[in-house]
Design a protein around this motif. Sequence first.
Motif, PDB file in Angstrom:
ATOM      1  N   LEU A 279       0.826  -1.119  -0.132  1.00  0.00           N
ATOM      2  CA  LEU A 279       0.110   0.095   0.011  1.00  0.00           C
ATOM      3  C   LEU A 279       0.868   1.443  -0.030  1.00  0.00           C
ATOM      4  O   LEU A 279       0.584   2.231  -0.877  1.00  0.00           O
ATOM      5  N   ALA A 280       1.789   1.170   0.871  1.00  0.00           N
ATOM      6  CA  ALA A 280       2.737   2.503   1.245  1.00  0.00           C
ATOM      7  C   ALA A 280       3.643   2.867  -0.324  1.00  0.00           C
ATOM      8  O   ALA A 280       3.508   4.002  -0.680  1.00  0.00           O
ATOM      9  N   MET A 281       3.975   1.771  -0.903  1.00  0.00           N
ATOM     10  CA  MET A 281       4.793   2.040  -2.008  1.00  0.00           C
ATOM     11  C   MET A 281       3.790   2.441  -3.192  1.00  0.00           C
ATOM     12  O   MET A 281       4.255   3.448  -3.878  1.00  0.00           O
ATOM     13  N   SER A 282       2.805   1.972  -3.444  1.00  0.00           N
ATOM     14  CA  SER A 282       1.793   2.097  -4.728  1.00  0.00           C
ATOM     15  C   SER A 282       1.428   3.601  -4.361  1.00  0.00           C
ATOM     16  O   SER A 282       1.478   4.486  -5.211  1.00  0.00           O
ATOM     17  N   LEU A 283       0.936   4.004  -2.984  1.00  0.00           N
ATOM     18  CA  LEU A 283       0.626   5.221  -2.832  1.00  0.00           C
ATOM     19  C   LEU A 283       1.447   6.389  -2.892  1.00  0.00           C
ATOM     20  O   LEU A 283       1.234   7.340  -3.429  1.00  0.00           O
ATOM     21  N   GLY A 284       2.963   5.966  -2.504  1.00  0.00           N
ATOM     22  CA  GLY A 284       3.854   6.858  -2.516  1.00  0.00           C
ATOM     23  C   GLY A 284       4.445   7.188  -3.805  1.00  0.00           C
ATOM     24  O   GLY A 284       4.413   8.486  -4.057  1.00  0.00           O
ATOM     25  N   ILE A 285       4.477   6.179  -4.627  1.00  0.00           N
ATOM     26  CA  ILE A 285       4.464   6.900  -6.106  1.00  0.00           C
ATOM     27  C   ILE A 285       3.324   7.748  -6.554  1.00  0.00           C
ATOM     28  O   ILE A 285       3.551   8.479  -7.330  1.00  0.00           O
ATOM     29  N   LEU A 286       2.196   7.264  -6.338  1.00  0.00           N
ATOM     30  CA  LEU A 286       0.986   8.152  -6.767  1.00  0.00           C
ATOM     31  C   LEU A 286       1.090   9.474  -6.283  1.00  0.00           C
ATOM     32  O   LEU A 286       0.829  10.549  -6.807  1.00  0.00           O
ATOM     33  N   LEU A 287       1.449   9.504  -4.773  1.00  0.00           N
ATOM     34  CA  LEU A 287       1.732  11.168  -4.458  1.00  0.00           C
ATOM     35  C   LEU A 287       2.540  11.739  -4.999  1.00  0.00           C
ATOM     36  O   LEU A 287       2.444  13.044  -5.304  1.00  0.00           O
ATOM     37  N   LEU A 288       3.919  11.044  -5.409  1.00  0.00           N
ATOM     38  CA  LEU A 288       5.022  11.698  -6.237  1.00  0.00           C
ATOM     39  C   LEU A 288       4.441  12.361  -7.539  1.00  0.00           C
ATOM     40  O   LEU A 288       4.823  13.547  -7.762  1.00  0.00           O
ATOM     41  N   MET A 289       3.657  11.495  -8.264  1.00  0.00           N
ATOM     42  CA  MET A 289       2.792  11.884  -9.424  1.00  0.00           C
ATOM     43  C   MET A 289       2.204  13.153  -9.459  1.00  0.00           C
ATOM     44  O   MET A 289       2.179  14.053 -10.133  1.00  0.00           O
ATOM     45  N   ILE A 290       1.384  12.986  -8.200  1.00  0.00           N
ATOM     46  CA  ILE A 290       0.386  14.322  -7.995  1.00  0.00           C
ATOM     47  C   ILE A 290       1.182  15.339  -7.499  1.00  0.00           C
ATOM     48  O   ILE A 290       0.895  16.698  -8.145  1.00  0.00           O
ATOM     49  N   ARG A 291       2.202  15.334  -6.756  1.00  0.00           N
ATOM     50  CA  ARG A 291       3.124  16.417  -6.338  1.00  0.00           C
ATOM     51  C   ARG A 291       3.943  17.077  -7.483  1.00  0.00           C
ATOM     52  O   ARG A 291       3.869  18.178  -7.633  1.00  0.00           O
ATOM     53  N   LEU A 292       4.015  16.331  -8.594  1.00  0.00           N
ATOM     54  CA  LEU A 292       4.690  16.827  -9.879  1.00  0.00           C
ATOM     55  C   LEU A 292       3.977  17.557 -10.602  1.00  0.00           C
ATOM     56  O   LEU A 292       4.163  18.504 -11.572  1.00  0.00           O
ATOM     57  N   MET A 293       2.401  17.456 -10.415  1.00  0.00           N
ATOM     58  CA  MET A 293       1.686  18.140 -11.315  1.00  0.00           C
ATOM     59  C   MET A 293       1.632  19.723 -11.144  1.00  0.00           C
ATOM     60  O   MET A 293       1.926  20.198 -10.053  1.00  0.00           O
ATOM     61  N   PRO A 294       1.439  20.519 -12.221  1.00  0.00           N
ATOM     62  CA  PRO A 294       1.756  21.881 -12.246  1.00  0.00           C
ATOM     63  C   PRO A 294       0.738  22.677 -11.178  1.00  0.00           C
ATOM     64  O   PRO A 294       0.797  23.648 -10.873  1.00  0.00           O
ATOM     65  N   SER A 295      -0.360  21.880 -10.843  1.00  0.00           N
ATOM     66  CA  SER A 295      -1.458  22.735 -10.007  1.00  0.00           C
ATOM     67  C   SER A 295      -0.777  22.885  -8.562  1.00  0.00           C
ATOM     68  O   SER A 295      -0.470  22.108  -7.780  1.00  0.00           O
ATOM     69  N   ARG A 296      -1.088  24.076  -8.160  1.00  0.00           N
ATOM     70  CA  ARG A 296      -0.954  24.379  -6.466  1.00  0.00           C
ATOM     71  C   ARG A 296      -1.419  23.635  -5.576  1.00  0.00           C
ATOM     72  O   ARG A 296      -0.867  23.381  -4.606  1.00  0.00           O
ATOM     73  N   ILE A 297      -2.568  23.582  -5.922  1.00  0.00           N
ATOM     74  CA  ILE A 297      -3.672  22.753  -5.151  1.00  0.00           C
ATOM     75  C   ILE A 297      -3.047  21.314  -4.745  1.00  0.00           C
ATOM     76  O   ILE A 297      -2.904  20.900  -3.729  1.00  0.00           O
ATOM     77  N   ALA A 298      -2.677  20.694  -5.784  1.00  0.00           N
ATOM     78  CA  ALA A 298      -2.058  19.341  -5.830  1.00  0.00           C
ATOM     79  C   ALA A 298      -0.834  19.312  -4.971  1.00  0.00           C
ATOM     80  O   ALA A 298      -0.745  18.550  -4.142  1.00  0.00           O
ATOM     81  N   ASN A 299      -0.070  20.409  -5.132  1.00  0.00           N
ATOM     82  CA  ASN A 299       1.163  20.696  -4.607  1.00  0.00           C
ATOM     83  C   ASN A 299       0.907  20.628  -2.873  1.00  0.00           C
ATOM     84  O   ASN A 299       1.503  20.070  -2.406  1.00  0.00           O
TER      85      ASN A 299
END
Lengths: 255, 250, 233
Positions: free
Chosen positions: C36-56
């Motif tokens: 769970l942690a690894m898959s969610l961690g990768i997902l969180l990284l992808m979200i963090r990289l999105m240009p949206s400030r809210i996502a960040n």
Amino acid sequence: MVDDSGSEQPNMIEFIHVNKRYGDFNALVDINAHVRKGEVVVVCGPSGSGKSTLIRTVNRLEEIQSGTLMFDGQNVHAKMTSKTLNRLRSRIGFVFQSFNLFPHMSALDNVMLSPVRLRGLSVAEAHDKAMLLLDRVGLTSKAKSYPAQLSGGQQQRVAIARALAMEPPAMLFDEPTSALDPEMVGEVLAVMRSLASEGMTMMCVTHEMAFAREVADRVWFMDAGSILSTADPRSFFSNPEHPRAKRFLADLRAR
Amino acid sequence: MLVQIYDIVRDDWLLLLIGQYPNGPLGGIAATLLLSVLGISLAFPLSVLVALARISPWLILRAPATALVYTMRGVPLLMIIFWGYFLVPLLIGKVVPGFVTMVCALVVYEAAFLSEIVRAGIQALPAGQADAARALGHSHLGAMRYVILPQALYNMMPSILSQFVSTIKETTLGYVINVPELTFAANQINNRLLTKPFEVFFLLAVIYFVVCWSLTQLANWLERSIAAKRAGKGRTSEAVSNGTPLVAEP
Amino acid sequence: MQGFDVTAILLNSQLAGMLADGFLVTLIIATGSWLLAMSLGILLLMIRLMPSRIANHAVRAYVSYHSNVPTLVQLILWYFGISSLLPSTLQEWLSEHHAEATFAIIGLGLCQAAYFSEDLRSGLRSIAAGQEEAARALGHGYVGTMRYVMLPQAFRNALPALVNHTVSLFKNSTLAMAIGVAELTHAVKEVENQSFRTFETFLIATLVYLACSLLLMGIGAWLGHRARPVGAR
């Protein structure tokens, strides 16, 4: 090399009133110039003159604020989907000063990656083409080596092969030998020379004046964001028109 | 929900703050902080010794120190606490309150992790420092005491502060052995109220968050100011910054 | 006082069985939460990289919460707090279907996901400048650049931190004991109560934990060795 007396070749790269700013700083000022098919153009000038910025606008690694930049009939800075831009970029070969080889892949994989993933070549086809290219740059024996095991000159030659793998109609070189130890500059210039003699359209930002003299069809001299002269190498080196060009060449000779 | 949280705070803030003191042992946030401070401050000198032992040239010092560090890194803290619960009364000879067991377990556990930080700090100093000290005639221990350790520890302050934050989080394990710290106090409140578990434990989370986050921000600020000082020192020499001229005016 | 005798535990099928069951539960909790942690961690990284400030900001808030609130408190909040907010039918279903273990895996997994995403983010940031540009100059799109050039290098760079946090995750499985999961440390307490052989029981469990942690660290070291290009200058 272009045959002077022959018919005019079409423009491969064309700058029309191109301007670029970083905030208040004018990096490129009203650039008007062209590179014909098969021409080799060397861009030189003092540091900070905008040479790297200029070459990086050609494949849109830098944006421009006004003007038009055409590559092989396509407007590089028009509004386009990222898919179109990627396809355009894959047709422009770019060689970086810091090589930028992918460290987690062997030299062969570095060269093979893009033809397989972007052009849809089969692994076998890409492998054969890549080996041919590595042979061309003199590095077949290093195909399986990783970038960390290669010298700077070897890495840059692999980088050239990697760019050539996409069969681009033109190659851009951004100070390809500036990060190399002196004894390795020659091997990279040799590859570039052979590319030029085969008729590749090339635009090179470089300080290697001997190379410019031998291989270039034109030398663009830049200072403070403008192209001040676009003479042929013989005239440029023996009798530069612009006073700043005179000073630049004098400084170079004094080294 | 917010109203209910406010009610809990209003009714039980004293319990959360200091437990059942003076009608019982010290508890709540006070106990948590006391445990953490005791844990880290007692662990610190031990950690310096362990770090020195780990980089010493003698195997007889290196082996047990390395064994200690790897054991603490590989065994859960709860297990260490259970060991403490079992061994400490044996060693001291009488029954001890859970608080003391907790402190002992924390000290040994934190000493191992802190020693890694100290070791990293020592090894991050330029080799020239030790060389200069020895060239001046200091012994190995003297060089450590006057030259290496002061610099290393100053540089490692943000990391040590981070480890302190970790220690605060680790005190929550006291709850499992009935040490009356903050989590235990929150559980007492929940057992009394029974109908608002989410509000009680959410409040608990918020309290920890505020404490740990503030300390983490402090650690980040420390790291930035130390880095700035280090960069600054390279540009001006000591004499200039002290105002005394380097060379006499002609 | 009985003499030191490890075999009294190990050869006693009932007691050894309890320890083995506890260890099995520990493995289940650790593996489930790691996935769970690894898959969610990768997902969180992808979200963090999105240009949206809210996502960040959302990801930063997530990481901040999970790294500042103690893990035990997170588990308690999940098991006692959040479960009470669920509809009663779901609560009933859960209490019949290993609620404790489920919340333990969720709580531990979500917590470690924050750490894994930060490790990967650092791994990404420590990639040499120019790598992304080189991939783009060749014509690769965002997905291709991430997939073939950036993420492989990010994982390699982040490997030591990921291994450390994996060992932490494994150790944190003991916290599940506080919400009633019958993992290894819980089994240790039971066996100790029954057999009165505190020292032997503790020793066996400690050695098991140590062996697993060292194994994980060893695997990490081996992976790191394999990932490093041979004969780097």
